[in-house]
Design a protein around this motif. Sequence first.
Motif, PDB file in Angstrom:
ATOM      1  N   ALA A 169     -42.783  10.686  75.237  1.00  0.00           N
ATOM      2  CA  ALA A 169     -44.073  10.327  75.138  1.00  0.00           C
ATOM      3  C   ALA A 169     -44.578   9.930  73.988  1.00  0.00           C
ATOM      4  CB  ALA A 169     -45.310  11.347  75.449  1.00  0.00           C
ATOM      5  N   TYR A 170     -45.647   9.037  73.734  1.00  0.00           N
ATOM      6  CA  TYR A 170     -45.942   8.562  72.467  1.00  0.00           C
ATOM      7  C   TYR A 170     -47.651   8.390  72.589  1.00  0.00           C
ATOM      8  CZ  TYR A 170     -45.908   3.814  74.357  1.00  0.00           C
ATOM      9  OH  TYR A 170     -45.961   2.790  75.116  1.00  0.00           O
ATOM     10  N   LEU A 171     -48.143   8.476  71.454  1.00  0.00           N
ATOM     11  CA  LEU A 171     -49.764   7.957  71.394  1.00  0.00           C
ATOM     12  C   LEU A 171     -49.996   6.809  71.159  1.00  0.00           C
ATOM     13  CD1 LEU A 171     -52.573   9.895  71.290  1.00  0.00           C
ATOM     14  CD2 LEU A 171     -52.403   9.835  69.048  1.00  0.00           C
ATOM     15  N   ALA A 172     -50.876   6.133  71.971  1.00  0.00           N
ATOM     16  CA  ALA A 172     -51.612   4.962  71.716  1.00  0.00           C
ATOM     17  C   ALA A 172     -52.920   5.005  71.230  1.00  0.00           C
ATOM     18  CB  ALA A 172     -51.663   4.125  72.856  1.00  0.00           C
ATOM     19  N   THR A 173     -53.329   4.346  69.876  1.00  0.00           N
ATOM     20  CA  THR A 173     -54.780   4.731  69.529  1.00  0.00           C
ATOM     21  C   THR A 173     -55.096   3.030  69.553  1.00  0.00           C
ATOM     22  OG1 THR A 173     -54.071   6.537  67.910  1.00  0.00           O
ATOM     23  CG2 THR A 173     -56.094   5.076  67.410  1.00  0.00           C
ATOM     24  N   GLU A 174     -56.316   3.067  70.183  1.00  0.00           N
ATOM     25  CA  GLU A 174     -56.945   1.741  70.370  1.00  0.00           C
ATOM     26  C   GLU A 174     -58.285   1.754  70.065  1.00  0.00           C
ATOM     27  OE1 GLU A 174     -55.669   0.956  74.541  1.00  0.00           O
ATOM     28  OE2 GLU A 174     -53.704  -0.126  73.819  1.00  0.00           O
TER      29      GLU A 174
ATOM     30  N   ASP B 214     -48.187   4.751  67.475  1.00  0.00           N
ATOM     31  CA  ASP B 214     -47.247   5.912  67.152  1.00  0.00           C
ATOM     32  C   ASP B 214     -45.928   5.250  66.501  1.00  0.00           C
ATOM     33  OD1 ASP B 214     -47.629   8.458  66.969  1.00  0.00           O
ATOM     34  OD2 ASP B 214     -47.217   9.096  68.805  1.00  0.00           O
ATOM     35  N   PHE B 215     -46.213   4.294  65.637  1.00  0.00           N
ATOM     36  CA  PHE B 215     -45.066   3.639  64.818  1.00  0.00           C
ATOM     37  C   PHE B 215     -44.236   4.805  64.121  1.00  0.00           C
ATOM     38  CE2 PHE B 215     -47.468  -0.097  65.656  1.00  0.00           C
ATOM     39  CZ  PHE B 215     -46.554  -0.463  66.503  1.00  0.00           C
TER      40      PHE B 215
ATOM     41  N   ASN C 221     -57.685   7.327  72.300  1.00  0.00           N
ATOM     42  CA  ASN C 221     -56.421   8.102  72.004  1.00  0.00           C
ATOM     43  C   ASN C 221     -55.666   8.401  73.354  1.00  0.00           C
ATOM     44  OD1 ASN C 221     -56.541   8.613  68.925  1.00  0.00           O
ATOM     45  ND2 ASN C 221     -58.661   8.813  69.632  1.00  0.00           N
ATOM     46  N   ASN C 222     -54.872   7.318  73.710  1.00  0.00           N
ATOM     47  CA  ASN C 222     -54.176   7.741  75.033  1.00  0.00           C
ATOM     48  C   ASN C 222     -52.752   8.186  74.804  1.00  0.00           C
ATOM     49  OD1 ASN C 222     -56.676   6.575  76.430  1.00  0.00           O
ATOM     50  ND2 ASN C 222     -55.883   4.717  76.434  1.00  0.00           N
ATOM     51  N   THR C 223     -52.471   9.277  75.641  1.00  0.00           N
ATOM     52  CA  THR C 223     -51.045   9.639  75.769  1.00  0.00           C
ATOM     53  C   THR C 223     -50.281   8.906  76.892  1.00  0.00           C
ATOM     54  OG1 THR C 223     -51.646  11.635  75.075  1.00  0.00           O
ATOM     55  CG2 THR C 223     -49.498  11.615  76.134  1.00  0.00           C
ATOM     56  N   ILE C 224     -49.175   8.302  76.401  1.00  0.00           N
ATOM     57  CA  ILE C 224     -48.332   7.714  77.349  1.00  0.00           C
ATOM     58  C   ILE C 224     -46.980   8.184  77.486  1.00  0.00           C
ATOM     59  CG2 ILE C 224     -47.120   5.121  77.783  1.00  0.00           C
ATOM     60  CD1 ILE C 224     -49.432   3.897  75.892  1.00  0.00           C
TER      61      ILE C 224
ATOM     62  N   THR D 219     -46.039  11.696  67.371  1.00  0.00           N
ATOM     63  CA  THR D 219     -47.041  12.608  67.799  1.00  0.00           C
ATOM     64  C   THR D 219     -46.339  13.534  68.837  1.00  0.00           C
ATOM     65  OG1 THR D 219     -48.779  11.016  67.323  1.00  0.00           O
ATOM     66  CG2 THR D 219     -49.183  12.956  68.497  1.00  0.00           C
ATOM     67  N   TYR D 220     -45.560  13.071  69.796  1.00  0.00           N
ATOM     68  CA  TYR D 220     -44.809  13.777  70.551  1.00  0.00           C
ATOM     69  C   TYR D 220     -43.273  13.579  70.381  1.00  0.00           C
ATOM     70  CZ  TYR D 220     -49.488  13.651  72.860  1.00  0.00           C
ATOM     71  OH  TYR D 220     -50.530  13.664  73.013  1.00  0.00           O
ATOM     72  N   SER D 221     -42.621  13.221  71.379  1.00  0.00           N
ATOM     73  CA  SER D 221     -41.187  13.285  71.087  1.00  0.00           C
ATOM     74  C   SER D 221     -40.529  12.471  72.165  1.00  0.00           C
ATOM     75  CB  SER D 221     -40.394  14.796  71.054  1.00  0.00           C
ATOM     76  OG  SER D 221     -40.228  15.338  72.276  1.00  0.00           O
TER      77      SER D 221
END
Length: 800
Positions: A271-276, A767-768, A294-297, A242-244
């Motif tokens: 960064a990556y997106l964590a969908t929980e 975000d696999f 939908n948290n951005t880490i 989703t990001y890079s």
Amino acid sequence: MNTKIIKHASFISVQFICLFLPSYIFGQKIIKGQVLEETDTPLPYALIFFKSGNKILSSTSADSLGLFEMPIKFVNNSYLQASYAGDTSAKVNIDSATYFYRLIINHKQLEEVTVNTSSPFIEKKVDRTVFHIGNRPSFQFKSIIEILNNIPRVTVIQNEIIIRGKGSAQILINDRPVNLRGRDLIDYLRIFQSDISSIEIIPNPPAKYDAEGGGGLINIVLKKSNARGYSGHIQSAILKNTYSQTQNNGVIRIRNKNWGVTIGVNFSTGAYLATEREEIFFLDRPISWLDDANNTIRLRNWLPNIGWEYNISSNSKIVGNYSFQRSNFKTDINQILNYSQLSLIDSIGITTGSERNISQTHLVGLSYEKNLKSANSKFIYSIDFVRRNNDQAAMATTISYFSDKKTPTGNWQGFSTSGISARQIFSNSADWYLSKPNLNLDLELGMKFSSITNTSKIGYDQTENGKSIFGNEIITRNIFNYDELIPAAYFSINHSKGKLASKIGLRYEGTIMISESEDTGEFSQNRFNNIFPSVFFKYNLGSESSIDFSYARRVNRPRIWDINPYRWYQNILMYSVGNPFLIPSIQDNIEFNTTVKNTVFINLFYNNEKNPIITLPFQMDNQVIENRKVNNGLNKNYGVNLDWDWSFVDWLESNFSIGLSGYTFQTNNFNFLTKRRPLVFDFSTIHDFEFSNSFFGSLNFMGTLPGGAFEVLTQNGSFKLDISLKKLFYNNRIELNLNIEDIFRSSQPIYNLITDTFISNSFSYYDFQSILIGVRYRFGNEFRIAGKKNTISNEQMRIR
């Protein structure tokens, strides 16, 4: 005559026959030895030939220390000869009385040498399975995650390294534990991925290893190159999800006659997106809530490492390592809480905020190694020190709206949690490895003392419309101290005779646990003395086939966040809390394995854990769920794994894996529905393509059918498909990589839980699905040993 004496004599006679008869039936003898330079420096992975005249009767390869063992059938005028990088040793005659042989090679270093060998990729030992990575060309160009995923029974999921049927594995490098986890561990291993010689899977660890952890061990053995000069690599990759993210690492190795230094660094950012998703249905009222996040880490990790080795003399050396790791994770919280009555949305809560997790870790290791006078005997004294500091904090606010999702209700809630922890581990150990060739015995014994210290400072608060729900009389901060002392001692005996090998060991570990909460006044002290037996038997059915049995007892001790009694919030309706009164749980593990032609592997396992440390959810006041750590119940895990390593054609190497297991959790807490006996069926297939000497491809598919279980949870199915391509240029010094992971965006499992008051469904996706493009450049004057597939016979082996 006394019947008891007759029975005992009969039993001993049967044991004697089972132990020694095979060697007489088959007329075989196990010989051992070591391949060395004239300076007594071991030559790793040398080839050893057992010959009569010019005819090769059998062959094998040495390990990373130049050591080898070989079953032979004695014939007149037979001899041993070793070969390494084009040089050969003098002929050493075989006689019926000698057990250990030294093969000396006058080795001259070459700028670049390629060795084609038919030594096996997989080697089954009495207490472990060894995968010789250097014997497959395609493995030399894989990332550490690709290598581990290509090993039978091993899977990497969400940066967690798992042995199927065992759980999360403890990682060792050259038999030394790595005290890192998750993303930090993977970043650390990336530094060594070009230097991996073999990977050892140890599902039931023997007595020499710490008894902690029921997930088994994975020991990564690094190459021991004696090439003088310098070598290394630099690597950079861009990963787009989703990001890079960017992943960068570099290594330089410098080697002289008596010393060697390796300096490496890994740096990653992005960064990556964590969908929980967490959904709770209450059974005693017609309401439910759904937390959709939908948290951005965002991450920024930095990890330098330096390792060194100094030869004090021809038979002693000092080895050291220092690593510093700094990880910085920041999460942008973006969650929506849906409240429903009678399946209709009544109102929603929009949650925004942030969370940080900053950690710093120092890892120091130092060891002194000395080869003793007797053959294949040595002494090792080691010191390890780890210090890890964590700084975590989270703050979020939830604003409520009516069902139209636009009109505020006028109510808002918030939570804040902060925690600072320091963990320190100091251990020192002494180990002796003694060989008794005349008795066919190897003896291992040692002692160890470990000290673990934890200190944490935690605070939390929850507010409604700006005011704390706890008022001024309740303390919501805490200083928590936890100390653990573990003295240990062990011995094990390894015996081999003919086709039968055995290893029996016993380990003692004492445990003193002290915890104290300064603000609440809670104090706990526990003492334990445990004996951990381990038993291994292996019978060779042929040169590449065997059956074996193993039993080992292990212990799972609580971690700092398991015992800290303070809260950590997931949202305003769910939090986790530790338990200072947790005690270690004991686990018994049994395994039975069959290996056929080093290509088919059948594994049967049974694990039994009493009073495991688990997380159980409980309904508190209103709609709040508390996830609580407890010692509870009995875990039973059992099943079968089948792996088939297939390489019938030159250009394709494949592995097929199937696992079927059952999970039974029995608890004396009747709030949880645990009468189900679900089965887990997982499968994977990996195909490595060699399109040419410089062009490789890989296809990796893994999946799990619905019905899996863990503790009180069950899950639906999931699957994942990855593809990678690699192209080499400029005499293999430049490598281009293209990896496409999770092509179809895998259906991650939904975990289900049923209690007598609520039903829970949870889901997570990190975000696999991503594309990685990378380049690596190798430099230096090293020589390389490249393996060739098993397409030639022993008679046709040549050194080129």
